[in-house]
Design a protein around this motif. Structure first.
Motif, short mmCIF file in Angstrom:
data_model
loop_
_atom_site.label_atom_id
_atom_site.label_comp_id
_atom_site.label_asym_id
_atom_site.label_seq_id
_atom_site.Cartn_x
_atom_site.Cartn_y
_atom_site.Cartn_z
N THR A 132 0.87 -1.20 -0.19
CA THR A 132 -0.12 0.06 -0.13
C THR A 132 0.89 1.16 0.09
OG1 THR A 132 0.05 0.21 2.52
CG2 THR A 132 -1.59 -1.10 1.34
N PRO B 36 0.96 3.93 1.71
CA PRO B 36 2.05 4.44 3.11
C PRO B 36 3.21 3.31 3.29
CG PRO B 36 -0.27 3.54 3.64
CD PRO B 36 -0.39 3.70 2.27
N MET C 64 -1.74 5.32 -6.66
CA MET C 64 -1.69 4.67 -5.26
C MET C 64 -0.30 4.11 -5.29
SD MET C 64 -4.35 5.67 -3.99
CE MET C 64 -4.36 4.79 -2.37
N SER D 90 -7.83 -5.75 -4.75
CA SER D 90 -8.98 -5.36 -3.57
C SER D 90 -9.65 -6.57 -3.47
CB SER D 90 -9.73 -4.19 -4.13
OG SER D 90 -9.11 -2.97 -4.20
N GLN E 128 -8.77 -11.09 0.80
CA GLN E 128 -7.53 -10.37 0.40
C GLN E 128 -6.34 -10.73 1.30
OE1 GLN E 128 -6.91 -6.26 1.71
NE2 GLN E 128 -7.07 -5.56 -0.55
N ASN F 210 -4.36 -5.82 13.12
CA ASN F 210 -3.26 -6.13 12.35
C ASN F 210 -1.91 -5.86 13.26
OD1 ASN F 210 -4.75 -6.75 10.17
ND2 ASN F 210 -4.35 -5.01 8.95
N HIS G 138 -9.88 9.09 3.98
CA HIS G 138 -9.69 8.12 3.35
C HIS G 138 -10.30 6.81 4.22
CE1 HIS G 138 -5.87 7.23 5.12
NE2 HIS G 138 -6.12 5.80 4.76
N ARG G 139 -10.15 7.05 5.56
CA ARG G 139 -10.32 6.09 6.37
C ARG G 139 -11.56 5.40 6.06
NH1 ARG G 139 -5.52 5.76 8.95
NH2 ARG G 139 -6.17 3.65 9.08
N HIS H 122 -8.74 9.97 -2.45
CA HIS H 122 -8.42 8.45 -2.33
C HIS H 122 -9.59 7.83 -3.17
CE1 HIS H 122 -8.00 4.69 -0.58
NE2 HIS H 122 -6.86 4.90 -0.04
N PRO H 123 -9.07 6.82 -3.63
CA PRO H 123 -9.99 5.98 -4.63
C PRO H 123 -11.39 5.35 -3.69
CG PRO H 123 -8.01 4.79 -4.88
CD PRO H 123 -7.76 6.08 -4.22
N ARG H 124 -10.94 5.04 -2.53
CA ARG H 124 -12.23 4.47 -1.78
C ARG H 124 -13.32 5.54 -1.67
NH1 ARG H 124 -13.47 1.07 2.94
NH2 ARG H 124 -11.23 -0.04 2.79
N LYS I 10 -15.25 6.65 -4.55
CA LYS I 10 -16.35 5.42 -4.85
C LYS I 10 -17.61 5.71 -3.93
CE LYS I 10 -13.91 1.69 -6.91
NZ LYS I 10 -13.30 0.49 -6.88
#
Ligand code: UD1
Length: 400
Positions: A41, A43, A75, A96, A102, A164, A234-235, A268-270, A273
Protein backbone atom coordinates in the motif's frame (compact mmCIF):
# COMPACT_ATOMS: atom_id res chain seq x y z
CA UNK A 1 15.80 1.59 26.14
CA UNK A 2 17.67 -0.58 23.70
CA UNK A 3 18.94 1.68 20.97
CA UNK A 4 21.97 0.49 19.03
CA UNK A 5 24.72 2.93 18.27
CA UNK A 6 25.19 3.82 14.63
CA UNK A 7 28.08 1.92 13.15
CA UNK A 8 29.03 3.76 10.02
CA UNK A 9 31.26 6.81 9.94
CA UNK A 10 28.70 9.04 8.35
CA UNK A 11 26.01 8.19 10.87
CA UNK A 12 24.65 11.69 10.95
CA UNK A 13 24.77 12.22 7.25
CA UNK A 14 21.55 12.58 5.35
CA UNK A 15 23.40 13.26 2.17
CA UNK A 16 21.69 12.02 -0.94
CA UNK A 17 25.00 11.27 -2.66
CA UNK A 18 26.39 9.15 0.18
CA UNK A 19 23.48 6.76 -0.09
CA UNK A 20 22.98 6.91 -3.82
CA UNK A 21 26.53 5.78 -4.65
CA UNK A 22 25.88 2.37 -3.16
CA UNK A 23 22.92 1.34 -5.29
CA UNK A 24 24.82 -1.23 -7.33
CA UNK A 25 25.23 -3.70 -4.50
CA UNK A 26 21.62 -4.78 -4.64
CA UNK A 27 20.70 -7.51 -7.08
CA UNK A 28 17.47 -9.37 -7.68
CA UNK A 29 18.97 -12.27 -9.58
CA UNK A 30 19.65 -14.55 -6.57
CA UNK A 31 17.25 -17.29 -5.68
CA UNK A 32 18.21 -16.86 -2.05
CA UNK A 33 17.45 -13.43 -0.66
CA UNK A 34 18.35 -12.75 2.98
CA UNK A 35 15.74 -10.10 3.66
CA UNK A 36 12.37 -9.91 1.95
CA UNK A 37 10.47 -6.67 2.47
CA UNK A 38 6.71 -7.11 2.06
CA UNK A 39 4.59 -4.11 1.08
CA UNK A 40 1.40 -3.42 -0.83
CA UNK A 41 0.00 0.00 0.00
CA UNK A 42 0.87 3.63 -0.49
CA UNK A 43 1.92 4.38 3.12
CA UNK A 44 4.13 1.30 3.15
CA UNK A 45 6.02 2.32 0.02
CA UNK A 46 6.77 5.63 1.72
CA UNK A 47 8.24 3.84 4.73
CA UNK A 48 10.82 2.13 2.50
CA UNK A 49 12.26 5.24 0.88
CA UNK A 50 15.28 5.88 3.09
CA UNK A 51 15.36 2.44 4.71
CA UNK A 52 16.18 0.69 1.43
CA UNK A 53 18.89 3.23 0.68
CA UNK A 54 20.58 2.15 3.91
CA UNK A 55 20.04 -1.53 3.06
CA UNK A 56 21.91 -0.92 -0.20
CA UNK A 57 24.61 1.10 1.47
CA UNK A 58 25.26 -1.69 3.97
CA UNK A 59 25.22 -4.36 1.25
CA UNK A 60 22.19 -6.19 2.63
CA UNK A 61 20.88 -8.78 0.19
CA UNK A 62 17.22 -7.80 0.05
CA UNK A 63 14.24 -7.96 -2.27
CA UNK A 64 10.87 -6.21 -2.27
CA UNK A 65 7.66 -8.22 -2.55
CA UNK A 66 4.57 -6.28 -3.66
CA UNK A 67 1.27 -7.85 -2.67
CA UNK A 68 -0.68 -5.71 -5.14
CA UNK A 69 -3.09 -4.38 -2.47
CA UNK A 70 -2.78 -0.98 -4.13
CA UNK A 71 -2.60 -1.10 -7.91
CA UNK A 72 -3.72 2.24 -9.44
CA UNK A 73 -0.85 4.29 -10.86
CA UNK A 74 -1.48 7.20 -8.47
CA UNK A 75 -1.60 4.86 -5.46
CA UNK A 76 1.27 2.68 -6.47
CA UNK A 77 3.74 3.03 -9.34
CA UNK A 78 4.33 6.75 -8.94
CA UNK A 79 5.65 6.01 -5.43
CA UNK A 80 8.11 3.39 -6.68
CA UNK A 81 9.36 5.84 -9.29
CA UNK A 82 9.51 8.88 -7.00
CA UNK A 83 11.18 7.05 -4.14
CA UNK A 84 13.52 4.94 -6.30
CA UNK A 85 12.25 1.71 -4.76
CA UNK A 86 13.66 -1.26 -6.70
CA UNK A 87 11.33 -3.25 -8.93
CA UNK A 88 9.75 -6.00 -6.80
CA UNK A 89 11.28 -9.46 -7.08
CA UNK A 90 7.70 -10.69 -6.95
CA UNK A 91 4.34 -9.01 -7.56
CA UNK A 92 1.44 -10.98 -6.11
CA UNK A 93 -1.37 -9.09 -7.91
CA UNK A 94 -3.82 -9.58 -5.07
CA UNK A 95 -5.88 -6.42 -5.63
CA UNK A 96 -8.91 -5.31 -3.64
CA UNK A 97 -11.40 -7.53 -1.82
CA UNK A 98 -12.88 -8.20 1.57
CA UNK A 99 -10.24 -8.29 4.27
CA UNK A 100 -10.53 -12.06 4.67
CA UNK A 101 -10.21 -12.85 0.99
CA UNK A 102 -7.50 -10.28 0.38
CA UNK A 103 -5.41 -11.51 3.31
CA UNK A 104 -5.97 -15.18 2.45
CA UNK A 105 -4.84 -14.66 -1.13
CA UNK A 106 -1.74 -12.85 0.10
CA UNK A 107 -0.94 -15.65 2.57
CA UNK A 108 -1.13 -18.29 -0.11
CA UNK A 109 1.07 -16.38 -2.55
CA UNK A 110 3.53 -15.21 0.10
CA UNK A 111 4.08 -18.75 1.30
CA UNK A 112 5.11 -19.76 -2.23
CA UNK A 113 7.29 -16.67 -2.49
CA UNK A 114 9.12 -17.39 0.78
CA UNK A 115 9.69 -20.96 -0.33
CA UNK A 116 11.16 -19.66 -3.58
CA UNK A 117 13.58 -17.13 -2.05
CA UNK A 118 14.35 -18.74 1.34
CA UNK A 119 14.67 -15.45 3.27
CA UNK A 120 16.31 -15.39 6.69
CA UNK A 121 13.87 -12.72 7.71
CA UNK A 122 10.89 -10.75 6.47
CA UNK A 123 10.49 -7.03 7.11
CA UNK A 124 6.95 -5.63 7.29
CA UNK A 125 6.32 -1.91 7.69
CA UNK A 126 3.10 -0.54 9.13
CA UNK A 127 -0.26 -2.09 9.88
CA UNK A 128 -2.02 -2.90 6.63
CA UNK A 129 -3.41 -6.24 5.52
CA UNK A 130 -0.24 -6.67 3.46
CA UNK A 131 1.87 -6.30 6.61
CA UNK A 132 -0.26 -8.79 8.54
CA UNK A 133 -0.08 -11.36 5.73
CA UNK A 134 3.66 -10.79 5.37
CA UNK A 135 4.22 -11.53 9.06
CA UNK A 136 1.80 -14.44 9.37
CA UNK A 137 3.06 -16.27 6.29
CA UNK A 138 6.60 -15.87 7.65
CA UNK A 139 6.05 -17.14 11.19
CA UNK A 140 4.14 -20.17 9.90
CA UNK A 141 7.32 -21.10 7.99
CA UNK A 142 9.50 -20.27 11.02
CA UNK A 143 10.98 -17.26 9.28
CA UNK A 144 11.83 -14.30 11.51
CA UNK A 145 9.60 -11.25 11.14
CA UNK A 146 10.83 -7.71 11.81
CA UNK A 147 8.20 -5.04 12.34
CA UNK A 148 8.93 -1.48 11.29
CA UNK A 149 6.60 0.93 13.13
CA UNK A 150 5.89 -1.44 16.01
CA UNK A 151 3.93 -0.60 19.15
CA UNK A 152 1.48 1.99 17.84
CA UNK A 153 -1.93 1.63 19.46
CA UNK A 154 -5.26 3.38 18.93
CA UNK A 155 -7.03 1.18 21.54
CA UNK A 156 -9.88 0.83 19.04
CA UNK A 157 -10.39 -2.89 19.22
CA UNK A 158 -12.27 -3.30 15.95
CA UNK A 159 -10.14 -1.04 13.78
CA UNK A 160 -8.59 -3.18 11.03
CA UNK A 161 -5.14 -1.63 11.47
CA UNK A 162 -5.22 -2.05 15.27
CA UNK A 163 -5.96 -5.76 14.90
CA UNK A 164 -3.18 -6.07 12.34
CA UNK A 165 -0.51 -4.30 14.35
CA UNK A 166 -1.23 -6.09 17.63
CA UNK A 167 -0.99 -9.43 15.85
CA UNK A 168 2.17 -8.46 13.95
CA UNK A 169 3.87 -7.20 17.11
CA UNK A 170 3.16 -10.41 18.96
CA UNK A 171 4.53 -12.51 16.07
CA UNK A 172 7.70 -10.53 15.46
CA UNK A 173 11.29 -11.38 16.39
CA UNK A 174 12.49 -7.77 16.27
CA UNK A 175 10.24 -4.78 16.85
CA UNK A 176 11.31 -1.29 15.79
CA UNK A 177 9.33 1.28 17.78
CA UNK A 178 9.09 4.79 16.30
CA UNK A 179 8.37 6.59 19.58
CA UNK A 180 8.86 6.19 23.32
CA UNK A 181 5.10 5.69 23.70
CA UNK A 182 5.14 2.86 21.17
CA UNK A 183 8.13 1.32 22.93
CA UNK A 184 6.35 1.49 26.29
CA UNK A 185 3.18 -0.01 24.79
CA UNK A 186 5.10 -3.10 23.68
CA UNK A 187 6.70 -3.68 27.06
CA UNK A 188 3.33 -3.16 28.77
CA UNK A 189 1.94 -5.98 26.60
CA UNK A 190 4.62 -8.32 27.89
CA UNK A 191 6.86 -8.42 24.81
CA UNK A 192 10.44 -9.26 25.83
CA UNK A 193 12.66 -6.19 26.20
CA UNK A 194 15.44 -7.64 24.07
CA UNK A 195 13.14 -7.86 21.06
CA UNK A 196 12.07 -4.22 21.24
CA UNK A 197 14.22 -1.36 19.92
CA UNK A 198 13.43 2.33 20.05
CA UNK A 199 14.67 3.39 16.62
CA UNK A 200 12.71 6.53 15.76
CA UNK A 201 10.38 6.83 12.81
CA UNK A 202 11.32 6.03 9.21
CA UNK A 203 8.84 8.54 7.79
CA UNK A 204 10.66 11.35 9.56
CA UNK A 205 13.87 10.15 7.89
CA UNK A 206 12.21 11.06 4.58
CA UNK A 207 11.46 14.59 5.75
CA UNK A 208 15.10 15.12 6.73
CA UNK A 209 16.67 13.29 3.81
CA UNK A 210 14.48 14.83 1.13
CA UNK A 211 14.19 18.37 2.56
CA UNK A 212 15.52 20.01 -0.62
CA UNK A 213 13.55 17.84 -2.95
CA UNK A 214 10.30 18.61 -1.10
CA UNK A 215 10.93 22.32 -1.52
CA UNK A 216 11.85 22.01 -5.21
CA UNK A 217 8.89 19.79 -6.12
CA UNK A 218 6.54 21.35 -8.64
CA UNK A 219 2.81 21.22 -8.08
CA UNK A 220 0.44 20.68 -11.01
CA UNK A 221 -1.42 23.88 -10.03
CA UNK A 222 -0.63 27.18 -8.34
CA UNK A 223 -1.00 27.65 -4.61
CA UNK A 224 -0.21 30.62 -2.42
CA UNK A 225 1.66 29.55 0.72
CA UNK A 226 -0.44 29.86 3.86
CA UNK A 227 -3.55 30.61 1.83
CA UNK A 228 -4.99 27.12 1.61
CA UNK A 229 -5.89 24.11 3.74
CA UNK A 230 -4.66 20.66 2.74
CA UNK A 231 -7.17 17.89 3.41
CA UNK A 232 -7.24 14.11 2.98
CA UNK A 233 -10.06 11.73 3.88
CA UNK A 234 -9.84 8.00 3.34
CA UNK A 235 -10.33 5.97 6.50
CA UNK A 236 -12.93 3.24 6.28
CA UNK A 237 -14.42 4.29 9.64
CA UNK A 238 -15.22 7.72 8.15
CA UNK A 239 -15.97 7.19 4.48
CA UNK A 240 -17.93 3.96 4.74
CA UNK A 241 -20.68 5.74 6.74
CA UNK A 242 -22.69 8.32 4.75
CA UNK A 243 -23.80 10.26 7.84
CA UNK A 244 -20.21 10.66 9.05
CA UNK A 245 -18.94 11.61 5.63
CA UNK A 246 -21.75 14.19 5.35
CA UNK A 247 -20.64 15.88 8.61
CA UNK A 248 -17.03 15.96 7.45
CA UNK A 249 -17.92 17.46 4.07
CA UNK A 250 -20.20 20.07 5.69
CA UNK A 251 -17.45 21.06 8.10
CA UNK A 252 -14.90 21.43 5.30
CA UNK A 253 -17.27 23.51 3.18
CA UNK A 254 -17.94 25.81 6.15
CA UNK A 255 -14.22 26.20 6.86
CA UNK A 256 -13.55 27.19 3.23
CA UNK A 257 -16.28 29.83 3.37
CA UNK A 258 -15.57 31.18 6.86
CA UNK A 259 -11.85 31.72 6.26
CA UNK A 260 -12.05 32.36 2.51
CA UNK A 261 -9.38 29.73 1.89
CA UNK A 262 -9.08 27.04 -0.75
CA UNK A 263 -9.33 23.51 0.57
CA UNK A 264 -7.20 21.20 -1.59
CA UNK A 265 -8.32 17.57 -1.44
CA UNK A 266 -6.55 14.80 -3.42
CA UNK A 267 -9.23 12.13 -3.50
CA UNK A 268 -8.45 8.57 -2.38
CA UNK A 269 -10.16 5.95 -4.61
CA UNK A 270 -12.14 4.54 -1.67
CA UNK A 271 -13.51 8.00 -0.86
CA UNK A 272 -14.32 8.78 -4.49
CA UNK A 273 -16.29 5.55 -4.83
CA UNK A 274 -18.24 6.27 -1.66
CA UNK A 275 -19.00 9.90 -2.59
CA UNK A 276 -20.34 8.77 -5.95
CA UNK A 277 -22.43 5.98 -4.48
CA UNK A 278 -23.93 8.25 -1.77
CA UNK A 279 -24.74 10.91 -4.42
CA UNK A 280 -22.54 13.47 -2.63
CA UNK A 281 -19.81 13.93 -5.22
CA UNK A 282 -21.18 16.62 -7.60
CA UNK A 283 -22.43 18.98 -4.91
CA UNK A 284 -19.20 18.73 -2.93
CA UNK A 285 -16.79 19.34 -5.81
CA UNK A 286 -18.84 22.35 -6.94
CA UNK A 287 -18.80 24.02 -3.49
CA UNK A 288 -16.96 27.37 -3.17
CA UNK A 289 -13.29 26.96 -2.24
CA UNK A 290 -13.31 23.16 -2.55
CA UNK A 291 -10.61 21.93 -4.94
CA UNK A 292 -10.91 18.18 -5.38
CA UNK A 293 -7.97 16.74 -7.34
CA UNK A 294 -6.59 13.32 -8.29
CA UNK A 295 -4.27 11.63 -5.74
CA UNK A 296 -0.90 13.41 -5.73
CA UNK A 297 2.64 12.00 -5.61
CA UNK A 298 4.52 11.72 -2.34
CA UNK A 299 6.66 14.82 -2.71
CA UNK A 300 3.73 16.87 -3.94
CA UNK A 301 1.81 15.82 -0.84
CA UNK A 302 4.70 16.86 1.40
CA UNK A 303 4.99 20.19 -0.37
CA UNK A 304 1.27 20.79 -0.01
CA UNK A 305 1.48 19.93 3.70
CA UNK A 306 4.48 22.17 4.25
CA UNK A 307 2.98 25.32 2.78
CA UNK A 308 -0.59 24.84 4.01
CA UNK A 309 -2.09 27.08 6.67
CA UNK A 310 -3.48 23.93 8.22
CA UNK A 311 -3.83 20.23 7.49
CA UNK A 312 -7.17 18.51 8.10
CA UNK A 313 -6.89 14.75 7.74
CA UNK A 314 -7.81 11.27 8.91
CA UNK A 315 -4.46 9.85 7.81
CA UNK A 316 -1.94 8.62 10.36
CA UNK A 317 1.18 9.50 8.40
CA UNK A 318 0.08 12.93 7.27
CA UNK A 319 -0.42 14.06 10.90
CA UNK A 320 3.23 13.44 11.54
CA UNK A 321 4.44 14.81 8.22
CA UNK A 322 2.54 18.06 8.75
CA UNK A 323 3.93 18.45 12.26
CA UNK A 324 7.49 17.78 11.09
CA UNK A 325 7.04 20.32 8.29
CA UNK A 326 5.75 23.00 10.65
CA UNK A 327 2.02 22.86 9.91
CA UNK A 328 -0.66 22.27 12.59
CA UNK A 329 -3.16 19.43 12.16
CA UNK A 330 -6.83 18.73 12.79
CA UNK A 331 -7.35 14.96 12.92
CA UNK A 332 -10.79 13.64 12.00
CA UNK A 333 -10.44 10.43 13.97
CA UNK A 334 -11.58 9.23 17.37
CA UNK A 335 -8.01 8.95 18.54
CA UNK A 336 -4.42 9.00 17.32
CA UNK A 337 -1.42 6.75 17.63
CA UNK A 338 0.86 9.81 17.39
CA UNK A 339 0.01 11.24 20.81
CA UNK A 340 3.13 13.42 21.00
CA UNK A 341 1.67 15.88 18.48
CA UNK A 342 -1.49 16.35 20.53
CA UNK A 343 0.56 16.79 23.71
CA UNK A 344 2.73 19.36 21.93
CA UNK A 345 -0.39 21.40 21.08
CA UNK A 346 -0.07 20.96 17.29
CA UNK A 347 -2.86 18.43 16.71
CA UNK A 348 -6.51 18.47 17.79
CA UNK A 349 -8.55 15.26 17.59
CA UNK A 350 -12.10 15.91 16.44
CA UNK A 351 -13.48 12.59 15.14
CA UNK A 352 -15.93 13.18 12.26
CA UNK A 353 -17.97 15.77 14.22
CA UNK A 354 -18.71 19.01 12.39
CA UNK A 355 -18.71 21.31 15.42
CA UNK A 356 -15.50 19.83 16.78
CA UNK A 357 -13.77 20.21 13.41
CA UNK A 358 -14.88 23.86 13.21
CA UNK A 359 -13.76 24.58 16.79
CA UNK A 360 -10.37 23.01 16.15
CA UNK A 361 -9.84 25.02 12.96
CA UNK A 362 -10.81 28.22 14.80
CA UNK A 363 -8.29 27.38 17.52
CA UNK A 364 -5.43 27.09 15.04
CA UNK A 365 -6.51 30.18 13.11
CA UNK A 366 -6.49 32.30 16.26
CA UNK A 367 -3.88 30.88 18.64
CA UNK A 368 -0.11 31.00 18.45
CA UNK A 369 1.57 27.60 18.20
CA UNK A 370 3.89 26.40 20.99
CA UNK A 371 7.60 26.17 20.06
CA UNK A 372 8.77 22.56 19.68
CA UNK A 373 11.43 20.56 17.87
CA UNK A 374 9.16 18.14 16.01
CA UNK A 375 11.94 15.98 14.56
CA UNK A 376 13.33 15.14 17.99
CA UNK A 377 10.15 13.28 18.89
CA UNK A 378 10.84 10.78 16.11
CA UNK A 379 14.58 10.12 16.09
CA UNK A 380 15.68 13.19 14.10
CA UNK A 381 16.08 11.28 10.84
CA UNK A 382 18.22 8.34 12.04
CA UNK A 383 15.61 5.55 12.25
CA UNK A 384 16.48 3.83 8.96
CA UNK A 385 20.14 3.67 9.83
CA UNK A 386 19.44 2.24 13.28
CA UNK A 387 17.08 -0.37 11.87
CA UNK A 388 19.63 -1.35 9.21
CA UNK A 389 22.34 -1.80 11.87
CA UNK A 390 20.05 -4.01 13.94
CA UNK A 391 19.19 -6.16 10.92
CA UNK A 392 22.87 -6.45 10.04
CA UNK A 393 23.61 -7.54 13.60
CA UNK A 394 20.87 -10.13 13.34
CA UNK A 395 22.11 -11.49 10.01
CA UNK A 396 25.63 -11.57 11.43
CA UNK A 397 24.42 -13.65 14.38
CA UNK A 398 25.01 -10.85 16.86
CA UNK A 399 21.40 -10.73 18.01
CA UNK A 400 20.11 -14.07 19.37
C1 UD1 B 1 -5.33 0.64 3.15
C2 UD1 B 1 -4.92 0.31 4.59
C3 UD1 B 1 -4.90 1.58 5.43
C4 UD1 B 1 -4.04 2.66 4.76
C5 UD1 B 1 -4.54 2.86 3.34
C6 UD1 B 1 -3.76 3.91 2.59
C7 UD1 B 1 -5.68 -1.93 5.37
C8 UD1 B 1 -6.61 -2.65 6.24
N1 UD1 B 1 -5.88 -0.59 5.23
O1 UD1 B 1 -6.64 1.17 3.17
O2 UD1 B 1 -4.35 1.28 6.69
O3 UD1 B 1 -4.14 3.85 5.50
O4 UD1 B 1 -4.42 1.61 2.64
O5 UD1 B 1 -4.34 4.14 1.35
O6 UD1 B 1 -4.78 -2.54 4.83
N2 UD1 B 1 -8.71 1.07 -4.50
C9 UD1 B 1 -8.52 1.53 -5.78
N3 UD1 B 1 -7.24 1.51 -6.27
C10 UD1 B 1 -6.18 1.05 -5.55
C11 UD1 B 1 -6.41 0.59 -4.24
C12 UD1 B 1 -7.66 0.61 -3.73
O7 UD1 B 1 -9.44 1.92 -6.46
O8 UD1 B 1 -5.05 1.08 -6.06
C13 UD1 B 1 -10.07 1.13 -3.93
C14 UD1 B 1 -10.81 -0.17 -4.04
O9 UD1 B 1 -12.14 0.09 -4.24
C15 UD1 B 1 -10.68 -0.79 -2.67
C16 UD1 B 1 -10.66 0.46 -1.80
O10 UD1 B 1 -9.98 1.46 -2.57
O11 UD1 B 1 -11.70 -1.65 -2.39
C17 UD1 B 1 -9.94 0.29 -0.52
O12 UD1 B 1 -8.62 -0.23 -0.73
P1 UD1 B 1 -7.92 -1.13 0.39
O13 UD1 B 1 -6.53 -1.45 -0.03
O14 UD1 B 1 -8.81 -2.26 0.79
O15 UD1 B 1 -7.89 -0.20 1.66
P2 UD1 B 1 -7.50 1.33 1.83
O16 UD1 B 1 -8.73 2.05 2.17
O17 UD1 B 1 -6.65 1.86 0.73
Amino acid sequence: MNVKQNKSDDSNSNSHSVLETNTTKHTTSHTNIDVLVVVGTRPQFVKLAVLLKYFRKHGINFGVVHTGQHYDYEMNKIFFEDLEIPTPVKHLNVGSGTHGKQTALMLERLEDTYQEFHPQCVVVPGDTNSALAGALAAVKLHIHTFHVEAGLRSRLQFMAEEINRVLIDHMSTLLFAPTQTAYDNLLAEGIATDKVHLTGDVMIDNIVFYADRIEKTELPFTVTPNQYIYTTIHRAENVDFPEKLREILDAIKLVAQKYDLDVIIPLHPRTKKRLLSYGMFSDFVASPGIRVIEPVGYFQSLKLAKHAKLVITDSGGLQKEAFALGTPVVTMRETTEWVEIVDAGWNIITDYKKTRILDAVTHFMEKKLPQVNALEFYGSGTASERITSLIEDFLGGNIP
